[in-house]
Design a protein around this motif. Structure first.
Motif, short mmCIF file in Angstrom:
data_model
loop_
_atom_site.label_atom_id
_atom_site.label_comp_id
_atom_site.label_asym_id
_atom_site.label_seq_id
_atom_site.Cartn_x
_atom_site.Cartn_y
_atom_site.Cartn_z
N CYS A 35 0.85 -1.19 0.00
CA CYS A 35 0.00 0.00 0.00
C CYS A 35 0.88 1.24 0.00
O CYS A 35 2.02 1.20 0.49
CB CYS A 35 -0.87 -0.03 1.25
SG CYS A 35 -1.98 1.36 1.41
N SER A 55 0.72 3.59 1.94
CA SER A 55 1.12 3.91 3.33
C SER A 55 2.33 3.10 3.77
O SER A 55 3.06 3.52 4.66
CB SER A 55 -0.01 3.65 4.33
OG SER A 55 -1.25 3.77 3.75
N HIS A 84 -0.53 -3.99 5.88
CA HIS A 84 -1.76 -3.99 6.68
C HIS A 84 -2.95 -4.45 5.84
O HIS A 84 -4.08 -4.24 6.23
CB HIS A 84 -2.01 -2.58 7.24
CG HIS A 84 -1.99 -1.54 6.17
ND1 HIS A 84 -0.91 -0.76 5.93
CD2 HIS A 84 -2.91 -1.23 5.23
CE1 HIS A 84 -1.18 0.02 4.89
NE2 HIS A 84 -2.38 -0.25 4.45
N GLU A 85 -2.67 -5.04 4.69
CA GLU A 85 -3.77 -5.52 3.85
C GLU A 85 -3.57 -7.01 3.64
O GLU A 85 -2.55 -7.42 3.07
CB GLU A 85 -3.73 -4.80 2.48
CG GLU A 85 -3.83 -3.29 2.59
CD GLU A 85 -3.69 -2.61 1.23
OE1 GLU A 85 -3.45 -3.28 0.21
OE2 GLU A 85 -3.82 -1.37 1.19
N ASP A 128 -9.25 -2.19 2.56
CA ASP A 128 -8.58 -0.90 2.67
C ASP A 128 -8.98 0.02 1.51
O ASP A 128 -9.80 0.92 1.67
CB ASP A 128 -7.06 -1.10 2.71
CG ASP A 128 -6.29 0.22 2.87
OD1 ASP A 128 -6.86 1.28 2.60
OD2 ASP A 128 -5.11 0.18 3.26
N ASN A 129 -8.45 -0.20 0.34
CA ASN A 129 -8.55 0.79 -0.74
C ASN A 129 -9.99 1.06 -1.20
O ASN A 129 -10.35 2.21 -1.43
CB ASN A 129 -7.72 0.34 -1.95
CG ASN A 129 -6.21 0.31 -1.67
OD1 ASN A 129 -5.43 -0.03 -2.53
ND2 ASN A 129 -5.79 0.64 -0.45
ZN LIG Z 1 -3.39 0.19 2.68
#
Ligand SMILES: [Zn+2]
Ligand SMILES: [Zn+2]
Length: 348
Positions: free
Chosen positions: A38, A40, A60-61, A153-154
């Protein structure tokens, strides 16, 4: 197990680690099938965000299968296929109950350990998930790994950004930044009724995808402003969705917005000041909305709608790597090599 670990600025490596073990009665362990890279993740990778412990598993995904649960995990059982938001949620506190799950009082971000505290991330064979009842979403067997990964997430963040911009069918909107979240924000804004969206980015591959989604595209601020002004009799955009998180993007958003417009920002800003002053905000009657997406809340809303989306969003994951290729994966993703929009580790 193997995991892609943070070593230093611009240095990650896949290395052997101890398998996670259940530490708390609400923990679950997930065997990962796919893990996303990601934008981030690039903050610590490039050293823009500091303090991450050396050896922390990145990411985190993730999507995978529950292989073990603590005695108080009642919503899930071993074998369930699950997607997870980027941070944990208890499901019971004030914030979880009002749908602002990203501010859960027990909220912990995956892939962030500092001074030996915090959680390892999803870019590993196994992940420990605290507060599993409130965090993990049972997704069944029919959704692809790619779609389920974006859901956590996205996609959720794109819908949050679009909803904060109060989309309506007569509005003219500007999207600043067309990475995966920007593209999914365009899709979400259209799903919510937007007919005229101007998409701004500097990367041609991203603009091409924005165009395929039906947005008008601009690769310079001037061209974007011109397009917006000609569509609004010179007023400016009714809403600006800003996904970059840097001051020039915020300054541009201010320039493009009409008096009374809404600025929706999910770009993660790391600066202490705004790109416009309180006087500027007053003079244009700006509404400014921002913050980390309550992804767990959005996952519940979006899961039943995935089949209604106008495209296979999984196709936004343009590059997949095996876990042993972590250095290459970060190189390709961070430098946008080979037209890379979104990358993931696949544990086939
Ligand atoms: Zn993410
Ligand atoms: Zn909570």
């Amino acid at each position: 197990m193997q995991g892609c670990c943070f070593l230093d600025i611009k240095q990650v490596r896949t290395q052997p680690l101890a398998d996670p073990v259940i530490q708390n009665s609400l923990d679950a362990i997930v065997q990962v099938e796919m893990a996303g890279l990601c934008g981030s993740d690039l903050h610590p990778f490039f050293g823009r965000e500091t303090g991450l412990d050396v050896g922390t598993v990145m990411g985190h995904e993730f999507v995978g299968r529950v292989i073990e649960v603590g005695p108080e995990v009642t919503n899930l059982k071993v074998g369930d296929r699950v997607s997870c938001p980027f941070s944990t949620n208890c499901g019971n506190c004030f914030y979880c109950n009002i749908g602002l799950t990203s501010r859960c009082i027990y909220n912990q971000l995956f892939g962030w350990r500092q001074n030996s505290q915090g959680l390892h991330g999803g870019q590993a064979e196994f992940v420990l998930v605290p507060n599993a009842n409130g965090s993990l979403v049972h997704i069944g067997e029919s959704i692809s790994n790619e779609t389920a990964l974006l859901l956590g997430d996205n996609l959720s963040t794109g819908f949050y950004c679009a909803e904060m911009a109060a989309i309506h069918s007569d509005g003219v909107y500007l999207v600043i930044g067309c990475g995966t979240v920007g593209l999914l924000t365009i899709l979400a804004a259209q799903y919510l009724g937007a007919k005229k969206i101007v998409a701004f980015d500097l990367v041609p591959e991203r603009l091409k995808m924005a165009e395929q989604l039906g947005a008008s595209t601009a690769s310079t601020e001037e061209a974007a402003l011109q397009e917006i002004r000609s569509a609004t009799k010179g007023r400016g955009a009714d809403g600006v969705m800003e996904l970059v998180g840097l001051l020039p993007a915020q300054e541009f958003a201010y320039q493009a917005i009409r008096p009374g417009g809404i600025m929706s920002t999910i770009g993660c800003h790391c600066t202490p000041n705004f790109g416009f002053s309180p006087t500027d905000a007053y003079d244009k009657n700006i509404t400014y909305r921002t913050g980390r997406c309550p992804a767990r809340h959005y996952m519940d809303q979006l899961l039943p709608k995935l089949t209604e989306l106008p495209m296979d969003i999984g196709s936004l994951i343009t590059h997949q790597f095996s876990l042993s290729e972590s250095e290459k994966a970060y190189d390709v993703f961070s430098n946008r090599k080979d037209g890379c929009v979104k990358a993931a580790f696949s544990f086939g």
